[in-house]
Design a protein around this motif. Structure first.
Motif, PDB file in Angstrom:
ATOM      1  N   ASP A  66       0.823  -1.211   0.000  1.00 25.92           N
ATOM      2  CA  ASP A  66       0.000   0.000   0.000  1.00 25.92           C
ATOM      3  C   ASP A  66       0.858   1.262   0.000  1.00 25.92           C
ATOM      4  O   ASP A  66       0.522   2.254  -0.652  1.00 25.92           O
ATOM      5  CB  ASP A  66      -0.933   0.015   1.216  1.00 25.92           C
ATOM      6  CG  ASP A  66      -2.067  -0.995   1.085  1.00 25.92           C
ATOM      7  OD1 ASP A  66      -2.314  -1.466  -0.054  1.00 25.92           O
ATOM      8  OD2 ASP A  66      -2.704  -1.315   2.103  1.00 25.92           O
ATOM      9  N   THR A  67       1.968   1.221   0.738  1.00 25.26           N
ATOM     10  CA  THR A  67       2.856   2.385   0.767  1.00 25.26           C
ATOM     11  C   THR A  67       3.529   2.592  -0.583  1.00 25.26           C
ATOM     12  O   THR A  67       3.606   3.712  -1.097  1.00 25.26           O
ATOM     13  CB  THR A  67       3.919   2.232   1.869  1.00 25.26           C
ATOM     14  OG1 THR A  67       3.269   2.135   3.141  1.00 25.26           O
ATOM     15  CG2 THR A  67       4.877   3.419   1.890  1.00 25.26           C
ATOM     16  N   ALA A  68       4.019   1.500  -1.186  1.00 25.53           N
ATOM     17  CA  ALA A  68       4.646   1.589  -2.501  1.00 25.53           C
ATOM     18  C   ALA A  68       3.653   2.102  -3.543  1.00 25.53           C
ATOM     19  O   ALA A  68       4.002   2.908  -4.415  1.00 25.53           O
ATOM     20  CB  ALA A  68       5.201   0.230  -2.914  1.00 25.53           C
ATOM     21  N   TYR A  69       2.420   1.642  -3.433  1.00 23.28           N
ATOM     22  CA  TYR A  69       1.368   2.100  -4.345  1.00 23.28           C
ATOM     23  C   TYR A  69       1.125   3.598  -4.174  1.00 23.28           C
ATOM     24  O   TYR A  69       1.063   4.348  -5.158  1.00 23.28           O
ATOM     25  CB  TYR A  69       0.083   1.323  -4.061  1.00 23.28           C
ATOM     26  CG  TYR A  69      -1.135   1.819  -4.808  1.00 23.28           C
ATOM     27  CD1 TYR A  69      -1.399   1.391  -6.107  1.00 23.28           C
ATOM     28  CD2 TYR A  69      -2.030   2.705  -4.204  1.00 23.28           C
ATOM     29  CE1 TYR A  69      -2.523   1.844  -6.797  1.00 23.28           C
ATOM     30  CE2 TYR A  69      -3.152   3.165  -4.877  1.00 23.28           C
ATOM     31  CZ  TYR A  69      -3.397   2.731  -6.174  1.00 23.28           C
ATOM     32  OH  TYR A  69      -4.505   3.189  -6.848  1.00 23.28           O
ATOM     33  N   ALA A  70       1.012   4.048  -2.911  1.00 19.09           N
ATOM     34  CA  ALA A  70       0.735   5.462  -2.635  1.00 19.09           C
ATOM     35  C   ALA A  70       1.869   6.357  -3.129  1.00 19.09           C
ATOM     36  O   ALA A  70       1.623   7.416  -3.724  1.00 19.09           O
ATOM     37  CB  ALA A  70       0.520   5.664  -1.132  1.00 19.09           C
ATOM     38  N   PRO A 114       5.705  -4.738  -6.087  1.00 16.03           N
ATOM     39  CA  PRO A 114       4.322  -5.141  -6.381  1.00 16.03           C
ATOM     40  C   PRO A 114       3.299  -4.023  -6.170  1.00 16.03           C
ATOM     41  O   PRO A 114       2.319  -3.925  -6.923  1.00 16.03           O
ATOM     42  CB  PRO A 114       4.081  -6.295  -5.400  1.00 16.03           C
ATOM     43  CG  PRO A 114       5.436  -6.859  -5.144  1.00 16.03           C
ATOM     44  CD  PRO A 114       6.375  -5.674  -5.170  1.00 16.03           C
ATOM     45  N   GLY A 115       3.511  -3.192  -5.150  1.00 16.50           N
ATOM     46  CA  GLY A 115       2.590  -2.081  -4.927  1.00 16.50           C
ATOM     47  C   GLY A 115       2.630  -1.084  -6.068  1.00 16.50           C
ATOM     48  O   GLY A 115       1.597  -0.541  -6.491  1.00 16.50           O
ATOM     49  N   ALA A 116       3.833  -0.837  -6.606  1.00 21.37           N
ATOM     50  CA  ALA A 116       3.978   0.057  -7.756  1.00 21.37           C
ATOM     51  C   ALA A 116       3.391  -0.584  -9.006  1.00 21.37           C
ATOM     52  O   ALA A 116       2.749   0.085  -9.831  1.00 21.37           O
ATOM     53  CB  ALA A 116       5.447   0.409  -7.968  1.00 21.37           C
ATOM     54  N   VAL A 117       3.578  -1.901  -9.148  1.00 14.52           N
ATOM     55  CA  VAL A 117       3.001  -2.624 -10.289  1.00 14.52           C
ATOM     56  C   VAL A 117       1.485  -2.451 -10.316  1.00 14.52           C
ATOM     57  O   VAL A 117       0.888  -2.253 -11.377  1.00 14.52           O
ATOM     58  CB  VAL A 117       3.372  -4.125 -10.232  1.00 14.52           C
ATOM     59  CG1 VAL A 117       2.556  -4.921 -11.257  1.00 14.52           C
ATOM     60  CG2 VAL A 117       4.865  -4.322 -10.480  1.00 14.52           C
ATOM     61  N   ARG A 118       0.868  -2.490  -9.132  1.00 11.90           N
ATOM     62  CA  ARG A 118      -0.584  -2.292  -9.056  1.00 11.90           C
ATOM     63  C   ARG A 118      -0.982  -0.946  -9.672  1.00 11.90           C
ATOM     64  O   ARG A 118      -1.952  -0.853 -10.431  1.00 11.90           O
ATOM     65  CB  ARG A 118      -1.056  -2.352  -7.606  1.00 11.90           C
ATOM     66  CG  ARG A 118      -2.583  -2.375  -7.473  1.00 11.90           C
ATOM     67  CD  ARG A 118      -3.102  -1.797  -6.170  1.00 11.90           C
ATOM     68  NE  ARG A 118      -2.390  -2.278  -4.986  1.00 11.90           N
ATOM     69  CZ  ARG A 118      -2.561  -1.764  -3.780  1.00 11.90           C
ATOM     70  NH1 ARG A 118      -3.407  -0.738  -3.595  1.00 11.90           N
ATOM     71  NH2 ARG A 118      -1.893  -2.235  -2.745  1.00 11.90           N
ATOM     72  N   TYR A 119      -0.208   0.107  -9.349  1.00 10.39           N
ATOM     73  CA  TYR A 119      -0.525   1.424  -9.917  1.00 10.39           C
ATOM     74  C   TYR A 119      -0.355   1.408 -11.431  1.00 10.39           C
ATOM     75  O   TYR A 119      -1.227   1.902 -12.173  1.00 10.39           O
ATOM     76  CB  TYR A 119       0.353   2.523  -9.323  1.00 10.39           C
ATOM     77  CG  TYR A 119       0.237   3.795 -10.129  1.00 10.39           C
ATOM     78  CD1 TYR A 119      -0.910   4.587 -10.039  1.00 10.39           C
ATOM     79  CD2 TYR A 119       1.213   4.148 -11.064  1.00 10.39           C
ATOM     80  CE1 TYR A 119      -1.067   5.703 -10.843  1.00 10.39           C
ATOM     81  CE2 TYR A 119       1.063   5.266 -11.864  1.00 10.39           C
ATOM     82  CZ  TYR A 119      -0.083   6.044 -11.748  1.00 10.39           C
ATOM     83  OH  TYR A 119      -0.239   7.139 -12.556  1.00 10.39           O
TER      84      TYR A 119
END
Length: 318
Positions: free
Chosen positions: A260-264, A300-305
């Motif tokens: 979640d942090t990587a995504y944000a 993986p969080g960045a991949v989601r974005y």
């Protein structure tokens, strides 16, 4: 009874405060030396993260002595660590090669990319009065390279690579003196590397007529660096695109950072990039095309974005 009601209210307020505090994510961002353009980028990113997440992500910028140190510190850092480095250094660390020989660590294998930042871009700046229009035209001229920087080391490499080492005079001066020396005719040109538009090149072009040299496709291939185009009009008097070389730079975390942090962080960066570019034009040099420069896995969080945003990733990045 009143006492118990008051106590209950205080406990509820305390729990609410703890929840609010817990919602705040703190990140350490390690990039470059204080006073450098890359440190300033870190400061700008920190403000963008705070604004873009309504204060839920707080980034503290930490001074660094360079990209190698940034990678080495992965061994002792946790999930709140973000750092910048060229992708090539990550590959060397994971392979235990070059400056990482004998210093391998399992944590290096856990490094994951988040997003690209402005590339280190080579600038070969010559006075128009020198008559130089390509690298060969530097022959017989006085060139300032400076000392100890990536640009100086890379400049020396290019002079040797293209047979100019013994054909140019290297000025004994610091790069900080380049603009004044060029304007006063003490040198014919200087070599510098940084994000584009580079502040010292902007200053040089504004104070005296200059030619910023382009490299040929063959020269770029021989350099083993990444090709980059600086659009026409970036610098005063620049009427055509400049083709040159660059060293990609990327913001990284590790698998210890939660998704979640990587995504944000990744989502906020891309959604804030246009506003960042309004403040500092070097951010305008970052676009989706730079994603191809990321070798290895993306968090993986960045991949989601990137999947949500429709930004294509190759198999090695996922």
């Amino acid at each position: 009874m009143k006492f118990f009601k008051t106590t209950a209210a205080l406990l509820a307020l305390s729990a609410l405060s703890a929840t609010a505090a817990g919602a705040e994510t703190r990140i350490t961002y390690k990039s470059a030396k204080t006073g450098s353009s890359y440190y300033q980028m870190g400061v700008e990113l920190a403000e963008a993260m705070k604004t873009g997440t309504d204060g839920e992500v707080i980034v503290t910028v930490e001074e660094s002595q360079g990209s190698v140190q940034n990678v080495m510190e992965v061994r002792a850092r946790g999930g709140d660590y973000v750092f910048t480095t060229p992708p090539a250094l990550v590959g060397l660390a994971q392979g235990g090669k070059a400056m990482f020989e004998g210093k391998g660590d399992a944590q290096f294998d856990e490094i994951r990319a988040l997003f690209p930042i402005p590339s280190l871009t080579m600038h070969f700046v010559m006075s128009q009065s020198s008559g130089a229009s390509d690298l060969a035209g530097m022959e017989g001229k006085t060139i300032l390279l400076g000392n100890g920087s990536f640009g100086a080391t890379e400049g020396e490499k290019y002079l040797e690579l293209f047979g100019l080492t013994d054909k140019v005079e290297i000025a004994d001066a610091e790069l900080s003196n380049a603009v004044a020396a060029l304007k006063n005719g003490q040198i014919d040109g200087f070599v510098t590397a940084g994000s584009w538009p580079a502040p010292n090149v902007i200053e040089a072009a504004a104070s005296t007529p200059v030619t910023i040299l382009s490299l040929s496709e063959d020269q770029i291939a021989q350099s083993n660096r990444t090709a980059l185009t600086i659009p026409a009009g970036t610098y005063a008097g620049q009427e055509a695109d400049i083709t040159t070389t660059s060293l990609p730079v990327v913001a990284y975390a590790t698998t210890q950072m939660d998704d979640d942090t990587a995504y944000a962080l990744t989502k906020t960066f891309w959604e804030s990039k246009a506003k960042l570019g309004d403040t500092s034009p070097w951010w305008n040099g970052v676009d989706e095309a730079l994603m191809a420069n990321i070798d290895g896995k993306i968090h993986p969080g960045a991949v989601r974005y990137y999947e949500e945003a429709g930004i294509a990733l190759d198999a090695a990045q996922q």
